[in-house]
Design a protein around this motif. Structure first.
Motif, PDB file in Angstrom:
ATOM      1  N   LYS A 118      43.666  29.770  26.165  1.00 57.72           N
ATOM      2  CA  LYS A 118      42.717  30.514  26.975  1.00 57.72           C
ATOM      3  C   LYS A 118      43.137  30.456  28.434  1.00 57.72           C
ATOM      4  N   THR A 119      43.174  31.617  29.087  1.00 53.37           N
ATOM      5  CA  THR A 119      43.604  31.708  30.478  1.00 53.37           C
ATOM      6  C   THR A 119      42.480  32.280  31.323  1.00 53.37           C
ATOM      7  N   LYS A 120      42.269  31.689  32.480  1.00 57.46           N
ATOM      8  CA  LYS A 120      41.215  32.180  33.378  1.00 57.46           C
ATOM      9  C   LYS A 120      41.689  33.463  34.061  1.00 57.46           C
ATOM     10  N   PRO A 121      40.920  34.560  33.996  1.00 57.39           N
ATOM     11  CA  PRO A 121      41.340  35.813  34.623  1.00 57.39           C
ATOM     12  C   PRO A 121      41.299  35.711  36.142  1.00 57.39           C
ATOM     13  N   LEU A 122      42.068  36.595  36.806  1.00 56.77           N
ATOM     14  CA  LEU A 122      42.066  36.623  38.268  1.00 56.77           C
ATOM     15  C   LEU A 122      40.713  37.074  38.808  1.00 56.77           C
ATOM     16  N   PHE A 123      40.084  38.052  38.137  1.00 54.24           N
ATOM     17  CA  PHE A 123      38.796  38.575  38.560  1.00 54.24           C
ATOM     18  C   PHE A 123      37.809  38.514  37.402  1.00 54.24           C
ATOM     19  N   ASP A 124      36.555  38.259  37.724  1.00 49.76           N
ATOM     20  CA  ASP A 124      35.475  38.402  36.755  1.00 49.76           C
ATOM     21  C   ASP A 124      34.799  39.753  36.965  1.00 49.76           C
ATOM     22  N   HIS A 125      34.084  40.230  35.950  1.00 46.76           N
ATOM     23  CA  HIS A 125      33.306  41.456  36.111  1.00 46.76           C
ATOM     24  C   HIS A 125      32.161  41.173  37.078  1.00 46.76           C
ATOM     25  N   LYS A 126      32.040  42.000  38.093  1.00 46.87           N
ATOM     26  CA  LYS A 126      31.058  41.771  39.148  1.00 46.87           C
ATOM     27  C   LYS A 126      30.361  43.079  39.465  1.00 46.87           C
ATOM     28  N   ILE A 127      29.032  43.119  39.301  1.00 49.82           N
ATOM     29  CA  ILE A 127      28.277  44.344  39.533  1.00 49.82           C
ATOM     30  C   ILE A 127      28.185  44.655  41.025  1.00 49.82           C
ATOM     31  N   PHE A 128      27.846  43.639  41.835  1.00 49.01           N
ATOM     32  CA  PHE A 128      27.708  43.821  43.272  1.00 49.01           C
ATOM     33  C   PHE A 128      28.722  42.952  43.995  1.00 49.01           C
ATOM     34  N   GLY A 129      29.157  43.419  45.173  1.00 44.79           N
ATOM     35  CA  GLY A 129      30.001  42.597  46.031  1.00 44.79           C
ATOM     36  C   GLY A 129      31.464  42.974  45.978  1.00 44.79           C
ATOM     37  N   ASP A 130      32.195  42.501  47.002  1.00 43.76           N
ATOM     38  CA  ASP A 130      33.620  42.768  47.118  1.00 43.76           C
ATOM     39  C   ASP A 130      34.407  41.685  46.400  1.00 43.76           C
ATOM     40  N   GLN A 131      35.626  42.029  46.002  1.00 41.45           N
ATOM     41  CA  GLN A 131      36.539  41.068  45.383  1.00 41.45           C
ATOM     42  C   GLN A 131      37.929  41.294  45.921  1.00 41.45           C
ATOM     43  N   GLU A 132      38.661  40.205  46.163  1.00 39.61           N
ATOM     44  CA  GLU A 132      40.044  40.324  46.602  1.00 39.61           C
ATOM     45  C   GLU A 132      40.832  39.104  46.146  1.00 39.61           C
ATOM     46  N   THR A 133      42.133  39.293  46.023  1.00 40.94           N
ATOM     47  CA  THR A 133      42.992  38.191  45.625  1.00 40.94           C
ATOM     48  C   THR A 133      43.076  37.172  46.758  1.00 40.94           C
ATOM     49  N   THR A 134      43.431  35.936  46.404  1.00 41.22           N
ATOM     50  CA  THR A 134      43.515  34.871  47.382  1.00 41.22           C
ATOM     51  C   THR A 134      44.684  35.095  48.337  1.00 41.22           C
ATOM     52  N   ASN A 135      44.578  34.525  49.527  1.00 39.09           N
ATOM     53  CA  ASN A 135      45.661  34.619  50.506  1.00 39.09           C
ATOM     54  C   ASN A 135      46.790  33.641  50.213  1.00 39.09           C
ATOM     55  N   GLN A 136      46.559  32.714  49.296  1.00 40.83           N
ATOM     56  CA  GLN A 136      47.583  31.750  48.914  1.00 40.83           C
ATOM     57  C   GLN A 136      48.317  32.244  47.668  1.00 40.83           C
ATOM     58  N   SER A 137      49.439  31.600  47.368  1.00 41.27           N
ATOM     59  CA  SER A 137      50.221  31.976  46.189  1.00 41.27           C
ATOM     60  C   SER A 137      49.397  31.732  44.925  1.00 41.27           C
ATOM     61  N   TYR A 138      49.519  32.637  43.960  1.00 39.14           N
ATOM     62  CA  TYR A 138      48.775  32.487  42.715  1.00 39.14           C
ATOM     63  C   TYR A 138      49.625  32.987  41.551  1.00 39.14           C
ATOM     64  N   GLN A 139      49.318  32.473  40.372  1.00 42.23           N
ATOM     65  CA  GLN A 139      50.036  32.878  39.163  1.00 42.23           C
ATOM     66  C   GLN A 139      49.493  34.216  38.683  1.00 42.23           C
ATOM     67  N   TRP A 140      50.407  35.134  38.382  1.00 40.09           N
ATOM     68  CA  TRP A 140      49.979  36.473  37.983  1.00 40.09           C
ATOM     69  C   TRP A 140      49.342  36.474  36.599  1.00 40.09           C
ATOM     70  N   ARG A 141      48.240  37.216  36.464  1.00 37.17           N
ATOM     71  CA  ARG A 141      47.609  37.505  35.187  1.00 37.17           C
ATOM     72  C   ARG A 141      47.121  38.943  35.241  1.00 37.17           C
ATOM     73  N   ASP A 142      47.302  39.676  34.161  1.00 41.88           N
ATOM     74  CA  ASP A 142      46.887  41.071  34.139  1.00 41.88           C
ATOM     75  C   ASP A 142      45.409  41.192  34.495  1.00 41.88           C
ATOM     76  N   ILE A 143      45.066  42.296  35.162  1.00 43.16           N
ATOM     77  CA  ILE A 143      43.702  42.514  35.643  1.00 43.16           C
ATOM     78  C   ILE A 143      43.060  43.649  34.849  1.00 43.16           C
ATOM     79  N   ASN A 144      41.899  43.370  34.284  1.00 41.49           N
ATOM     80  CA  ASN A 144      41.145  44.382  33.548  1.00 41.49           C
ATOM     81  C   ASN A 144      39.667  44.145  33.832  1.00 41.49           C
TER      82      ASN A 144
END
Length: 243
Positions: A118-144
């Protein structure tokens, strides 16, 4: 409660709800739909300016008004009534015949079981609010992901893409999408929008009205790393640029 229903039964409930929704639009002028969209706009504007007093007022007025508007729709009333009936029936059955959970794994099932991680996704489903990737290095995971209100910012310069096709899939209602891509990465973009604008590398579309755009870089089919971007917006802008 819903896990006891067959897929066909659940589909028929949803189809009935959609039919009632269409009847309301066709024969009752769709006033509730227009009101819901109007209050949705109130929520979006209020959320974007939530740090101000008038922004908070817009947001909460929109939330309260939208809830009352939604519950005045025939389709929503039908689904609420069905939900209450299912809850009562499920509770009645559970009192008469409680579920007995007894895990049982045969030797054959254990031998054929495949190990998965099981892998933690980069983004969760979010109804309200902004989302952005971290400013630090991160391991790539497909985004859906899918959402309703807010902006989405994805910066690929802080990660290392695999030697295969990376996927970014975003389905959103109202808000902007910004994707920043390193120069050495090949790109395929499929974007659809009801209202909005698009800026894809040097190409601009200042007015999109129920349109789809499809672009790809010259070496996308033969070169790695590469990323496939699939986005859809009801209303909002998309910007894809090199960084």
């Amino acid at each position: 409660m819903f896990h006891r229903l067959s897929t066909d039964t659940l589909n028929w409930i949803l189809i009935t709800g959609v039919i009632l929704f269409i009847i309301e639009i066709t024969f009752f002028g769709g006033g509730m739909i227009i009101s819901a969209l109007f209050f949705g706009l109130f929520i979006y504007v209020g959320w974007k300016r939530f740090h101000r007093l008038w922004g908070k007022a817009f947001f909460w007025i929109g939330i309260i008004s939208l809830v009352f508007t939604i519950f005045n729709m025939m389709a929503i009333r039908f689904l609420v009534i069905v939900g209450i009936i299912l809850f009562i029936l499920n509770y009645s059955k559970s009192k008469k015949k409680p579920d007995h959970i007894q895990p049982h794994i045969t030797a054959e099932e254990n031998e054929n079981q495949e190990t998965i991680m099981k892998t933690k996704p980069l983004f969760d489903h979010k109804i309200f609010g902004d989302q952005e990737t971290t400013n630090q290095s991160y391991q790539w995971r497909d985004i859906n992901i899918h959402g309703a209100f807010g902006d989405r910012i994805i910066d690929l310069s802080n990660t290392v893409l695999p030697d295969e096709t990376a996927i970014i899939s975003i389905r959103h209602l109202i808000g902007n999408i910004e994707i920043y891509i390193p120069y050495e990465v090949e790109v395929s973009i499929h974007h659809s929008s009801v209202f909005g604008r698009a800026q894809i590398f040097g190409t601009r579309h200042r007015k999109l009205m129920n349109q789809s755009l499809l672009y790809r870089t010259e070496k996308y089919d033969s070169t790695y790393p590469r990323v496939k971007i699939i986005t859809s917006l009801l209303s909002g802008d998309i910007k894809v640029k090199r960084i």
